[in-house]
Design a protein around this motif. Structure first.
Motif, PDB file in Angstrom:
ATOM      1  N   CYS A  42       0.823  -1.218   0.000  1.00 50.12           N
ATOM      2  CA  CYS A  42       0.000   0.000   0.000  1.00 50.12           C
ATOM      3  C   CYS A  42       0.851   1.260   0.000  1.00 50.12           C
ATOM      4  CB  CYS A  42      -0.965  -0.021   1.183  1.00 50.12           C
ATOM      5  SG  CYS A  42      -2.307  -1.217   0.957  1.00 50.12           S
ATOM      6  N   HIS A  73      -1.816   3.729  10.850  1.00 50.37           N
ATOM      7  CA  HIS A  73      -2.387   4.677   9.895  1.00 50.37           C
ATOM      8  C   HIS A  73      -1.254   5.112   8.967  1.00 50.37           C
ATOM      9  CE1 HIS A  73      -5.163   7.936   8.710  1.00 50.37           C
ATOM     10  NE2 HIS A  73      -4.093   8.708   8.686  1.00 50.37           N
ATOM     11  N   GLU A  75      -0.434   7.476   5.576  1.00 49.68           N
ATOM     12  CA  GLU A  75      -1.008   8.477   4.684  1.00 49.68           C
ATOM     13  C   GLU A  75       0.076   9.107   3.826  1.00 49.68           C
ATOM     14  OE1 GLU A  75      -3.072  10.940   7.537  1.00 49.68           O
ATOM     15  OE2 GLU A  75      -1.423  12.369   7.591  1.00 49.68           O
ATOM     16  N   VAL A 103      -5.192  -1.118  -2.620  1.00 44.07           N
ATOM     17  CA  VAL A 103      -5.233  -0.453  -1.311  1.00 44.07           C
ATOM     18  C   VAL A 103      -6.554  -0.772  -0.611  1.00 44.07           C
ATOM     19  CG1 VAL A 103      -5.312   1.805  -0.172  1.00 44.07           C
ATOM     20  CG2 VAL A 103      -3.612   1.368  -1.961  1.00 44.07           C
ATOM     21  N   GLN A 104      -7.645  -0.695  -1.346  1.00 44.26           N
ATOM     22  CA  GLN A 104      -8.965  -0.964  -0.780  1.00 44.26           C
ATOM     23  C   GLN A 104      -9.071  -2.404  -0.266  1.00 44.26           C
ATOM     24  OE1 GLN A 104     -12.148  -0.568  -3.664  1.00 44.26           O
ATOM     25  NE2 GLN A 104     -13.570   0.075  -2.072  1.00 44.26           N
ATOM     26  N   GLY A 107      -6.110  -2.919   2.886  1.00 46.21           N
ATOM     27  CA  GLY A 107      -6.312  -2.148   4.108  1.00 46.21           C
ATOM     28  C   GLY A 107      -7.661  -2.454   4.729  1.00 46.21           C
ATOM     29  N   ASP A 109      -9.442   0.048   6.193  1.00 51.62           N
ATOM     30  CA  ASP A 109     -10.216   1.260   5.947  1.00 51.62           C
ATOM     31  C   ASP A 109      -9.314   2.200   5.155  1.00 51.62           C
ATOM     32  OD1 ASP A 109     -12.359   2.998   6.074  1.00 51.62           O
ATOM     33  OD2 ASP A 109     -12.093   3.506   8.192  1.00 51.62           O
ATOM     34  N   TRP A 110      -9.880   3.064   4.350  1.00 54.91           N
ATOM     35  CA  TRP A 110      -9.082   4.026   3.596  1.00 54.91           C
ATOM     36  C   TRP A 110      -9.959   5.226   3.249  1.00 54.91           C
ATOM     37  CZ3 TRP A 110      -9.505   6.053  -1.350  1.00 54.91           C
ATOM     38  CH2 TRP A 110     -10.513   5.496  -2.148  1.00 54.91           C
ATOM     39  N   TRP A 123      -5.194   8.075   2.747  1.00 56.11           N
ATOM     40  CA  TRP A 123      -4.772   7.268   3.878  1.00 56.11           C
ATOM     41  C   TRP A 123      -5.356   5.864   3.820  1.00 56.11           C
ATOM     42  CZ3 TRP A 123      -8.863   5.483   6.637  1.00 56.11           C
ATOM     43  CH2 TRP A 123     -10.045   6.227   6.589  1.00 56.11           C
ATOM     44  N   VAL A 124      -4.679   4.974   4.521  1.00 60.78           N
ATOM     45  CA  VAL A 124      -5.143   3.597   4.683  1.00 60.78           C
ATOM     46  C   VAL A 124      -4.772   3.169   6.104  1.00 60.78           C
ATOM     47  CG1 VAL A 124      -3.021   2.634   3.658  1.00 60.78           C
ATOM     48  CG2 VAL A 124      -5.109   1.243   3.717  1.00 60.78           C
TER      49      VAL A 124
END
Length: 140
Positions: A42, A73, A75, A103-104, A107, A109-110, A123-124
């Motif tokens: 990511c 976190h 970013e 990434v989705q 991770g 959450d993003w 961010w992720v």
């Protein structure tokens, strides 16, 4: 208390590897992480997007990692003149366009948040495997 590591990079393709290596060194200094491969991937995708799409006129991008008690976190701040990140449909034969899909998926959450002026942060978050929290709480 959260740990923070951040570094600014010039918008060249060579810096993506440097950003990825920086993130891995930060994780190691904080005691490692069970999701190292997902985080590395990511960071590469977000840094690569900042280089390709988010740093007009030779501006730098910033990689920031914040380790909270229950999640990490990650970013990337860039200076693109828009605050939305588009996830295009992936073409089976295309050579690009899959980064934010990755990434989705990797991770927990993003998202995207506006910073000052036209800057944004993509961010992720990655929950710690032992965390019982259903969603990441480190969205800032």
């Amino acid at each position: 208390m959260p740990h923070l590591a951040q570094h600014a990079y010039g918008a060249t393709p060579q810096t993506v590897r440097s950003a990825r290596d920086f993130a891995m060194r930060a994780l190691d200094s904080w005691g490692g992480c069970g999701r190292r491969d997902d985080i590395r991937t990511c960071v590469s995708e977000l840094a690569g997007n900042a280089v390709r799409h988010g740093t007009p006129n030779g501006h730098d991008y910033l990689l920031r990692l914040i380790q909270h008690p229950h999640c990490l976190h990650v970013e990337v701040h860039d200076s693109a003149p828009h605050s939305r990140v588009r996830i295009p449909p992936a073409s089976p034969n295309g050579e690009a366009g899959r980064g934010m899909h990755i990434v989705q998926e990797l991770g927990d959450d993003w998202g995207v948040r506006a910073l000052t002026g036209t800057d944004k942060a993509v961010w992720v978050c990655f929950r710690r495997p032992e965390s019982l929290i259903a969603r990441c709480s480190c969205t800032s």
